[in-house]
Design a protein around this motif. Structure first.
Motif, PDB file in Angstrom:
ATOM      1  N   ASP A   1       0.806  -1.221   0.000  1.00 29.56           N
ATOM      2  CA  ASP A   1       0.000   0.000   0.000  1.00 29.56           C
ATOM      3  C   ASP A   1       0.842   1.275   0.000  1.00 29.56           C
ATOM      4  N   VAL A   2       2.167   1.132  -0.104  1.00 33.54           N
ATOM      5  CA  VAL A   2       3.022   2.323  -0.242  1.00 33.54           C
ATOM      6  C   VAL A   2       3.900   2.140  -1.477  1.00 33.54           C
ATOM      7  N   ASP A   3       3.755   3.032  -2.460  1.00 34.52           N
ATOM      8  CA  ASP A   3       4.522   2.888  -3.698  1.00 34.52           C
ATOM      9  C   ASP A   3       5.835   3.676  -3.617  1.00 34.52           C
ATOM     10  N   ARG A   4       6.593   3.664  -4.716  1.00 40.61           N
ATOM     11  CA  ARG A   4       7.924   4.282  -4.694  1.00 40.61           C
ATOM     12  C   ARG A   4       7.853   5.782  -4.407  1.00 40.61           C
ATOM     13  N   ALA A   5       6.833   6.445  -4.959  1.00 39.83           N
ATOM     14  CA  ALA A   5       6.705   7.885  -4.686  1.00 39.83           C
ATOM     15  C   ALA A   5       6.473   8.105  -3.189  1.00 39.83           C
ATOM     16  N   GLY A   6       5.672   7.234  -2.578  1.00 36.06           N
ATOM     17  CA  GLY A   6       5.434   7.323  -1.133  1.00 36.06           C
ATOM     18  C   GLY A   6       6.713   7.111  -0.348  1.00 36.06           C
ATOM     19  N   ILE A   7       7.533   6.178  -0.818  1.00 38.18           N
ATOM     20  CA  ILE A   7       8.808   5.901  -0.149  1.00 38.18           C
ATOM     21  C   ILE A   7       9.723   7.118  -0.226  1.00 38.18           C
ATOM     22  N   GLU A   8       9.734   7.747  -1.409  1.00 29.57           N
ATOM     23  CA  GLU A   8      10.609   8.918  -1.555  1.00 29.57           C
ATOM     24  C   GLU A   8      10.147  10.056  -0.648  1.00 29.57           C
ATOM     25  N   ARG A   9       8.830  10.194  -0.569  1.00 30.37           N
ATOM     26  CA  ARG A   9       8.282  11.224   0.330  1.00 30.37           C
ATOM     27  C   ARG A   9       8.632  10.879   1.793  1.00 30.37           C
ATOM     28  N   ALA A  10       8.525   9.602   2.149  1.00 29.60           N
ATOM     29  CA  ALA A  10       8.850   9.188   3.521  1.00 29.60           C
ATOM     30  C   ALA A  10      10.310   9.507   3.834  1.00 29.60           C
ATOM     31  N   ALA A  11      11.196   9.227   2.880  1.00 27.62           N
ATOM     32  CA  ALA A  11      12.621   9.511   3.104  1.00 27.62           C
ATOM     33  C   ALA A  11      12.834  11.007   3.318  1.00 27.62           C
ATOM     34  N   ASP A  12      12.145  11.821   2.533  1.00 27.24           N
ATOM     35  CA  ASP A  12      12.267  13.286   2.689  1.00 27.24           C
ATOM     36  C   ASP A  12      11.789  13.722   4.070  1.00 27.24           C
ATOM     37  N   VAL A  13      10.663  13.153   4.498  1.00 26.58           N
ATOM     38  CA  VAL A  13      10.110  13.539   5.802  1.00 26.58           C
ATOM     39  C   VAL A  13      11.044  13.111   6.931  1.00 26.58           C
ATOM     40  N   ILE A  14      11.533  11.881   6.872  1.00 32.47           N
ATOM     41  CA  ILE A  14      12.424  11.396   7.931  1.00 32.47           C
ATOM     42  C   ILE A  14      13.683  12.265   7.991  1.00 32.47           C
ATOM     43  N   ARG A  15      14.200  12.610   6.817  1.00 31.88           N
ATOM     44  CA  ARG A  15      15.387  13.473   6.764  1.00 31.88           C
ATOM     45  C   ARG A  15      15.085  14.843   7.388  1.00 31.88           C
ATOM     46  N   ALA A  16      13.952  15.431   6.997  1.00 23.77           N
ATOM     47  CA  ALA A  16      13.616  16.767   7.493  1.00 23.77           C
ATOM     48  C   ALA A  16      13.394  16.747   9.009  1.00 23.77           C
ATOM     49  N   VAL A  17      12.705  15.711   9.489  1.00 27.34           N
ATOM     50  CA  VAL A  17      12.453  15.605  10.931  1.00 27.34           C
ATOM     51  C   VAL A  17      13.780  15.452  11.678  1.00 27.34           C
ATOM     52  N   ALA A  18      14.651  14.592  11.150  1.00 28.27           N
ATOM     53  CA  ALA A  18      15.943  14.379  11.806  1.00 28.27           C
ATOM     54  C   ALA A  18      16.746  15.684  11.819  1.00 28.27           C
ATOM     55  N   GLU A  19      16.689  16.430  10.714  1.00 28.34           N
ATOM     56  CA  GLU A  19      17.469  17.685  10.647  1.00 28.34           C
ATOM     57  C   GLU A  19      16.936  18.709  11.655  1.00 28.34           C
ATOM     58  N   THR A  20      15.620  18.724  11.800  1.00 27.55           N
ATOM     59  CA  THR A  20      15.031  19.642  12.784  1.00 27.55           C
ATOM     60  C   THR A  20      15.524  19.317  14.194  1.00 27.55           C
ATOM     61  N   PHE A  21      15.487  18.043  14.560  1.00 32.81           N
ATOM     62  CA  PHE A  21      15.964  17.665  15.903  1.00 32.81           C
ATOM     63  C   PHE A  21      17.473  17.902  16.025  1.00 32.81           C
ATOM     64  N   HIS A  22      18.184  17.662  14.947  1.00 33.72           N
ATOM     65  CA  HIS A  22      19.632  17.840  14.943  1.00 33.72           C
ATOM     66  C   HIS A  22      19.974  19.313  15.216  1.00 33.72           C
TER      67      HIS A  22
END
Ligand code: PLP
Length: 368
Positions: free
Chosen positions: A342-363
């Motif tokens: 239920d999660v396609d490649r575009a969803g995965i790319e978006r997830a990677a962007d979100v995880i990166r952005a969240v990590a950068e915010t905490f960093h």
């Protein structure tokens, strides 16, 4: 005393709308229109007397896939593990598992509560113990000692990042077990994800094991069910426990039809799930503050630590959820993400962007 709410098993954050990119687990898959159609068309009978034709067909199909003599349909993977233990041990026996295993951590101690069995959990950060560690865990027969009776291998590992067991290690563990008079069990909830990752047939992994099962409600995308396999004799005994535990069903063909549909149409998806997981891993591997195990990204599960960001896993997961990406906090600092149909490649790319952005915010917050 815990308040009643303290017993809620899984803290899925409440939301009015469904999450768009749900990497919480491959259990979050919804039956597809094609699967629902197959369920609606299913020929049914009475499963309890083994006369539901669709359920019979599913059991025979999975038994053949796993190279086993027979199979039995179960409401859940948890019941497959429990029944395998109940059939193959006696009260006072001990079983050997890894300390990240589903049997040890998330089955409400069923083997102890119902089977009177104690559990030796081998320490394994990645869920993979060595044949030597297993051999050393087998107790010398003594009046004073529990009798070691069964070993379980979880292929792939659920809470340690979807690690795939090497076939020679599984065979060595099986042979050591048999040489010591123990039974050898495979928790194969995601066995077909290992098959997709390595190309090794499921029957090769399962060969010579005394009990082995597949979950239908994970990456295969069914709403309910699992199939437990072994020798004809094992399945006869498994049926007694299934019945006793309240797992016998009636017109289960509507559920089994979903399983047959999944075996026809969704097995190929597991390779895509693994590829999507690799893409997610590549997408976040260099994010400062995220910690990955050396074996990360074997199949469709990725675990990583957020400890270096000075944030706990629940807060990290909540920040992702605010961006419509759900990941799972599985420890104080461990996050788990699982890919599925239920999660396609575009969803995965978006997830990677979100995880990166969240990590950068905490960093950035930690640095300031
Ligand atoms: C999900 C899972 C189980 C239990 O299966 P259910 O169908 O959820 O009861 C057991 N073992 C492993 C490794 C799992 O991932």
């Amino acid at each position: 005393m815990l308040e009643w709410g303290g017993l809620l098993p899984i803290r899925l954050a409440r939301r009015a709308s469904p999450v768009t990119i749900d990497l919480y687990s491959d259990t979050q898959t919804r039956p597809t229109p094609g699967m629902r159609e197959a369920m609606a068309r299913a020929e049914v009978g009475d499963e309890q007397s083994d006369s539901d034709p669709t359920t019979r067909a599913l059991c025979e199909r999975v038994a053949a896939l796993l190279g086993q003599e027979d199979g039995v349909f179960m409401p859940s993977g948890t019941m497959c593990n429990l029944v395998s233990i109940l059939v193959q041990t006696q009260a006072g026996d001990e079983i050997v598992v890894d300390d990240q295993s589903h049997i040890y951590n998330t089955e409400a101690a069923g083997s102890a509560a119902i089977g009177g069995v104690s559990v030796k959990a081998l320490p394994t950060p990645a869920g993979l113990y060595t044949p030597e560690a297993f051999r050393a865990a087998i107790r010398e027969p003594a009046r004073t000692a529990p009798r070691t009776a069964l070993v379980s291998v979880e292929q792939t590992t659920s809470f340690s990042g979807g690690s795939v067991w090497a076939l020679p290690d599984m065979r060595a563990i099986r042979d050591i077990a048999h040489a010591h008079g123990l039974k050898a069990h495979i928790d194969g909830a995601r066995l077909l994800n290992a098959v997709a990752a390595t190309g090794i047939p499921a029957a090769d992994y399962a060969a010579g094991f005394d009990s082995v099962w597949l979950d239908l409600s994970k990456g295969l995308g069914c709403p309910v069910g699992a199939v437990l396999c072994g020798s004809k004799r094992f399945v006869v005994e498994a049926w007694r426990w299934k019945y006793r535990l309240g797992g016998a069903m009636r017109q289960s063909g509507v559920l089994a039809a979903a399983g047959l549909y999944a075996l026809d149409h969704h097995v190929v998806q597991l390779a895509t799930d693994n590829a999507n997981l690799h893409a997610l891993h590549r997408g976040i591997a260099d994010v400062p503050g995220l910690g990955f195990e050396g074996n990360a990204g074997h199949s469709n599960i990725l675990c990583f630590s957020v400890e270096a960001l000075g944030v706990d896993a629940a807060a990290f997961a909540a920040a992702c959820l605010a961006e419509d990406v759900r990941v799972r906090a599985i420890g104080a600092h461990q996050i788990r993400a699982t890919t599925h149909l239920d999660v396609d490649r575009a969803g995965i790319e978006r997830a990677a962007d979100v995880i990166r952005a969240v990590a950068e915010t905490f960093h950035d917050r930690a640095a300031s």
